[in-house]
Scaffold this motif. Structure first.
Motif, PDB file in Angstrom:
ATOM      1  N   LEU A  22       0.880  -1.167  -0.093  1.00  0.00           N
ATOM      2  CA  LEU A  22      -0.054   0.156   0.017  1.00  0.00           C
ATOM      3  C   LEU A  22       0.787   1.060   0.080  1.00  0.00           C
ATOM      4  CD1 LEU A  22      -2.771  -1.090   2.395  1.00  0.00           C
ATOM      5  CD2 LEU A  22      -3.036  -0.993   0.110  1.00  0.00           C
ATOM      6  N   GLU A  23       2.209   1.140  -0.019  1.00  0.00           N
ATOM      7  CA  GLU A  23       3.109   2.114  -0.056  1.00  0.00           C
ATOM      8  C   GLU A  23       3.532   2.274  -1.539  1.00  0.00           C
ATOM      9  OE1 GLU A  23       6.960   3.967   2.194  1.00  0.00           O
ATOM     10  OE2 GLU A  23       5.876   2.125   3.141  1.00  0.00           O
ATOM     11  N   VAL A  24       2.895   2.782  -2.417  1.00  0.00           N
ATOM     12  CA  VAL A  24       3.107   2.779  -4.042  1.00  0.00           C
ATOM     13  C   VAL A  24       3.912   3.907  -4.313  1.00  0.00           C
ATOM     14  CG1 VAL A  24       2.583   2.289  -6.118  1.00  0.00           C
ATOM     15  CG2 VAL A  24       1.217   1.046  -4.276  1.00  0.00           C
ATOM     16  N   ASP A  25       5.318   3.797  -4.718  1.00  0.00           N
ATOM     17  CA  ASP A  25       5.938   5.193  -5.130  1.00  0.00           C
ATOM     18  C   ASP A  25       5.323   5.124  -6.719  1.00  0.00           C
ATOM     19  OD1 ASP A  25       7.613   5.197  -3.054  1.00  0.00           O
ATOM     20  OD2 ASP A  25       8.839   3.734  -3.880  1.00  0.00           O
ATOM     21  N   VAL A  26       5.514   6.546  -7.206  1.00  0.00           N
ATOM     22  CA  VAL A  26       5.166   6.840  -8.757  1.00  0.00           C
ATOM     23  C   VAL A  26       6.402   6.638  -9.499  1.00  0.00           C
ATOM     24  CG1 VAL A  26       4.305   8.636 -10.063  1.00  0.00           C
ATOM     25  CG2 VAL A  26       3.785   8.649  -7.941  1.00  0.00           C
ATOM     26  N   PRO A  27       6.241   5.625 -10.399  1.00  0.00           N
ATOM     27  CA  PRO A  27       7.361   5.276 -11.528  1.00  0.00           C
ATOM     28  C   PRO A  27       7.965   6.376 -12.065  1.00  0.00           C
ATOM     29  CG  PRO A  27       5.467   3.734 -11.594  1.00  0.00           C
ATOM     30  CD  PRO A  27       4.989   5.097 -10.793  1.00  0.00           C
ATOM     31  N   GLU A  28       9.363   6.604 -12.242  1.00  0.00           N
ATOM     32  CA  GLU A  28       9.768   7.833 -12.766  1.00  0.00           C
ATOM     33  C   GLU A  28       9.389   7.792 -14.287  1.00  0.00           C
ATOM     34  OE1 GLU A  28      14.039   7.310 -12.413  1.00  0.00           O
ATOM     35  OE2 GLU A  28      14.024   7.658 -10.265  1.00  0.00           O
ATOM     36  N   ASN A  29       9.238   6.887 -14.824  1.00  0.00           N
ATOM     37  CA  ASN A  29       9.122   7.038 -16.531  1.00  0.00           C
ATOM     38  C   ASN A  29       7.281   6.793 -16.570  1.00  0.00           C
ATOM     39  OD1 ASN A  29       8.654   4.278 -15.716  1.00  0.00           O
ATOM     40  ND2 ASN A  29       9.584   3.482 -17.603  1.00  0.00           N
ATOM     41  N   GLN A  30       6.367   6.997 -15.548  1.00  0.00           N
ATOM     42  CA  GLN A  30       5.129   6.888 -15.762  1.00  0.00           C
ATOM     43  C   GLN A  30       4.531   8.040 -16.793  1.00  0.00           C
ATOM     44  OE1 GLN A  30       2.787   7.239 -12.338  1.00  0.00           O
ATOM     45  NE2 GLN A  30       0.744   6.910 -13.254  1.00  0.00           N
ATOM     46  N   ILE A  31       3.557   7.852 -17.735  1.00  0.00           N
ATOM     47  CA  ILE A  31       3.191   8.741 -18.665  1.00  0.00           C
ATOM     48  C   ILE A  31       2.042   9.188 -18.047  1.00  0.00           C
ATOM     49  CG2 ILE A  31       4.355   8.072 -20.618  1.00  0.00           C
ATOM     50  CD1 ILE A  31       1.959   6.635 -21.469  1.00  0.00           C
ATOM     51  N   PRO A  32       1.519  10.340 -18.393  1.00  0.00           N
ATOM     52  CA  PRO A  32       0.078  10.897 -17.770  1.00  0.00           C
ATOM     53  C   PRO A  32      -1.001  10.023 -18.050  1.00  0.00           C
ATOM     54  CG  PRO A  32       1.595  12.716 -18.802  1.00  0.00           C
ATOM     55  CD  PRO A  32       2.191  11.333 -18.961  1.00  0.00           C
ATOM     56  N   ASN A  33      -1.933  10.085 -17.172  1.00  0.00           N
ATOM     57  CA  ASN A  33      -2.995   9.234 -17.224  1.00  0.00           C
ATOM     58  C   ASN A  33      -3.861   9.493 -18.508  1.00  0.00           C
ATOM     59  OD1 ASN A  33      -2.748   7.571 -15.172  1.00  0.00           O
ATOM     60  ND2 ASN A  33      -4.196   8.547 -13.963  1.00  0.00           N
ATOM     61  N   GLN A 437       2.816 -10.203   8.331  1.00  0.00           N
ATOM     62  CA  GLN A 437       3.562  -9.502   9.079  1.00  0.00           C
ATOM     63  C   GLN A 437       4.172  -8.251   8.616  1.00  0.00           C
ATOM     64  OE1 GLN A 437       7.173 -11.417  10.715  1.00  0.00           O
ATOM     65  NE2 GLN A 437       6.779 -11.053  12.366  1.00  0.00           N
ATOM     66  N   LYS A 438       4.841  -8.469   7.195  1.00  0.00           N
ATOM     67  CA  LYS A 438       5.423  -7.380   6.768  1.00  0.00           C
ATOM     68  C   LYS A 438       4.651  -6.213   6.410  1.00  0.00           C
ATOM     69  CE  LYS A 438       5.441  -8.658   1.687  1.00  0.00           C
ATOM     70  NZ  LYS A 438       6.145  -8.995   0.762  1.00  0.00           N
ATOM     71  N   GLU A 439       3.253  -6.408   6.271  1.00  0.00           N
ATOM     72  CA  GLU A 439       2.617  -5.158   5.875  1.00  0.00           C
ATOM     73  C   GLU A 439       2.137  -4.626   7.187  1.00  0.00           C
ATOM     74  OE1 GLU A 439       2.053  -4.764   3.086  1.00  0.00           O
ATOM     75  OE2 GLU A 439       2.577  -6.677   2.009  1.00  0.00           O
ATOM     76  N   LEU A 440       2.354  -5.209   8.565  1.00  0.00           N
ATOM     77  CA  LEU A 440       2.007  -4.516   9.797  1.00  0.00           C
ATOM     78  C   LEU A 440       3.353  -3.656   9.908  1.00  0.00           C
ATOM     79  CD1 LEU A 440       0.423  -7.374  11.799  1.00  0.00           C
ATOM     80  CD2 LEU A 440      -0.783  -5.442  10.733  1.00  0.00           C
ATOM     81  N   LEU A 441       4.480  -4.158   9.453  1.00  0.00           N
ATOM     82  CA  LEU A 441       5.438  -3.483   9.778  1.00  0.00           C
ATOM     83  C   LEU A 441       5.756  -2.040   9.005  1.00  0.00           C
ATOM     84  CD1 LEU A 441       8.402  -6.203  10.268  1.00  0.00           C
ATOM     85  CD2 LEU A 441       7.208  -5.050  12.059  1.00  0.00           C
ATOM     86  N   LEU A 442       5.250  -2.220   7.683  1.00  0.00           N
ATOM     87  CA  LEU A 442       5.249  -1.179   6.771  1.00  0.00           C
ATOM     88  C   LEU A 442       4.281  -0.052   7.335  1.00  0.00           C
ATOM     89  CD1 LEU A 442       5.567  -2.974   3.344  1.00  0.00           C
ATOM     90  CD2 LEU A 442       7.473  -1.592   4.459  1.00  0.00           C
ATOM     91  N   ASN A 443       3.265  -0.661   7.689  1.00  0.00           N
ATOM     92  CA  ASN A 443       2.183   0.355   8.124  1.00  0.00           C
ATOM     93  C   ASN A 443       1.481   0.103   9.597  1.00  0.00           C
ATOM     94  OD1 ASN A 443      -0.135   2.013   8.266  1.00  0.00           O
ATOM     95  ND2 ASN A 443      -1.074   1.113   6.654  1.00  0.00           N
ATOM     96  N   GLN A 444       1.925   0.737  10.396  1.00  0.00           N
ATOM     97  CA  GLN A 444       1.442   0.557  11.853  1.00  0.00           C
ATOM     98  C   GLN A 444      -0.187   0.743  12.122  1.00  0.00           C
ATOM     99  OE1 GLN A 444       3.393  -0.659  14.472  1.00  0.00           O
ATOM    100  NE2 GLN A 444       5.058  -0.843  12.882  1.00  0.00           N
TER     101      GLN A 444
END
Length: 453
Positions: A22-33, A437-444
């Motif tokens: 749920l922590e999605v970065d914006v891709p550097e080469n993403q073109i506009p929607n 578990q890893k999702e709980l660690l990423l987002n408290q």
């Protein structure tokens, strides 16, 4: 060429979101929607990528839907030896928050939810797609997202419900209570019903239509005990001339049947369904899944489903049964993975009618599958509870290894603790899976963990 570029970029979007769900970065080469969704063709390409993802890795993929929930309940036994997969622990009801299969299940679903949101946002912003096409495209994406949320809610209870691609918002979402999730699903599916046509966009029924949305909406109504609303929707399906009950039991899993409501197409032409590969074994003990003895014992001798949809494998003095609904292991030309078929609408309708004490009318719908299997028809007098028991049993014999039916049916009827009889490690808290578990660690904000884990 433009279509392939769109699919590549959408795939990159999903890849970037793999590690931080749920922590999605914006891709550097993403073109506009507005560029991605500049034509109906590119928007449809995005939807094709979504359906490919549903086939490849999702709660309704052939290697996740039936296997995980079938072995978690009492339809399948897992015989694999890979100690790192987490599959054995799921079969033994000993899963923990670090189970890798559960983590993959969660992550796969949320990646496709993100893609669904991207399609809806991009289509809404498009200035070149017509209003009618926008409505249909958004309706398809909204339906797919609703199905994914439905399975996540059934398995994890309170869940985060990201409804946009805003990564800053999504990375800190809290869990939404189950009742609220179901309320949103009801609203979203009702909207999808109004946006989608009855006609299929593909003659092979590999793209969902309005009837798929109505079936899902009926399931939500049933979870809320809104029986008459579910009845009305289910009757719209079973009475529609597009669908015809398949009376030949040997043809139920052929892709051309008019009883099919929606199915998923293998990645490449000629590929077998995932179900064929995962359940097949011969001349040796199973190394993956086999039908449980408890399941095989519920079939009477004259039930044609046991003869047609299962195969005995005997080695020495031991006999196992494999699921054999799909037959083509090579050069597959006539089988796709069925997600929904008319028989499900029949048995759901039998259930909602029974819940309303419409016993005589309910009998005709359960008797359709019984008589096709060469079983005698149920007749009056029969009590409401006895008929509900028969419908639950009929669902099990009709839908084993399909779409997690056994778990979903037991849960809807409040009978998951029936598994105390057949599963030695089953406990009340196993009605839900642990959040990874890893999702709980990423987002408290996803805490607290589900009770018991």
């Amino acid at each position: 060429m433009k279509t392939y570029k769109i699919i590549y970029i959408l795939s990159l979007l999903l890849f970037v979101s793999c590690e931080k769900l749920l922590e999605v970065d914006v891709p550097e080469n993403q073109i506009p929607n507005e560029a991605v969704f500049e034509t109906v063709q590119t928007a449809n390409a995005a939807l094709s990528e979504l359906y490919a993802g549903l086939w490849n890795s999702s709660p309704i993929a052939g290697d996740q839907s039936g296997t995980l929930l079938g072995s978690y309940t009492d339809d399948l036994t897992f015989y694999g030896t890979n100690s790192n997969s987490g599959l054995a622990e799921i079969n033994l009801n000993q899963q923990t928050e670090s189970n890798t299969t559960i983590s993959t299940y969660w992550a796969s679903a949320y990646r496709l939810i993100y893609l669904s949101n991207a399609i809806m946002e991009g289509t809404e912003k498009s200035v070149s797609i017509s209003s009618a096409d926008k409505e249909r495209i958004i309706g398809e994406a909204l339906l797919a997202r609703s199905i994914l949320f439905f399975y996540l809610q059934q398995l994890f209870g309170d869940i985060p419900i990201p409804t946009s691609t805003d990564y800053q918002l999504n990375q800190s979402l809290s869990r939404t209570p189950s009742a609220t999730v179901l309320a949103q699903l009801k609203d979203d599916l009702a909207m999808s019903v109004t946006m989608l046509p009855d006609t299929y966009r593909s003659s092979e029924r590999v793209i969902p239509n309005r009837k798929v949305a109505q079936l899902m909406l009926a399931k939500i109504y049933m979870l809320q005990s809104q029986w008459s609303q579910a009845e009305n929707l289910l009757k719209l399906i079973v009475q529609n001339p597009m669908y015809q009950f398949e009376n030949d039991i040997t043809k139920v899993f052929l892709k051309s049947g008019n009883h099919i409501i929606w199915q998923l197409k293998p990645k490449n032409s000629g590929d077998p369904t995932k179900e064929v590969n995962i359940y097949y074994f011969i001349n040796a003990a199973p190394s993956n899944y086999a039908l449980s003895q408890n399941l095989t014992n519920v079939f009477t001798v004259n039930d044609k489903r046991k003869a047609q949809w299962t195969t005995a494998v005997t080695v020495g003095t031991n006999t196992w049964y494999r699921a054999d609904k799909y037959k083509n292991r090579t050069n597959n030309a006539n089988e796709y993975s069925i997600v929904f078929r008319l028989e499900e609408a029949y048995l759901l309708l039998a259930e909602v009618l029974t819940q309303q004490d419409k016993i005589v009318e309910a009998l005709s719908y359960i008797n359709a599958t019984r008589q096709r299997a060469q079983l005698t028809a149920l007749t009056m007098p029969i009590s409401k509870q006895s008929l509900l028991n028969e419908i639950l049993l009929e669902n099990r014999k009709e839908f084993f290894t399909e779409m997690g039916h056994r778990f979903l049916d037991l849960k809807r009827l409040g009978r998951l603790n029936d598994l105390l009889i057949t599963k030695p490690n089953w406990q009340n808290f196993h009605m839900l899976w642990p959040l990874p578990q890893k999702e709980l660690l990423l987002n408290q904000n996803l805490n607290p963990q589900n009770s018991g884990y």
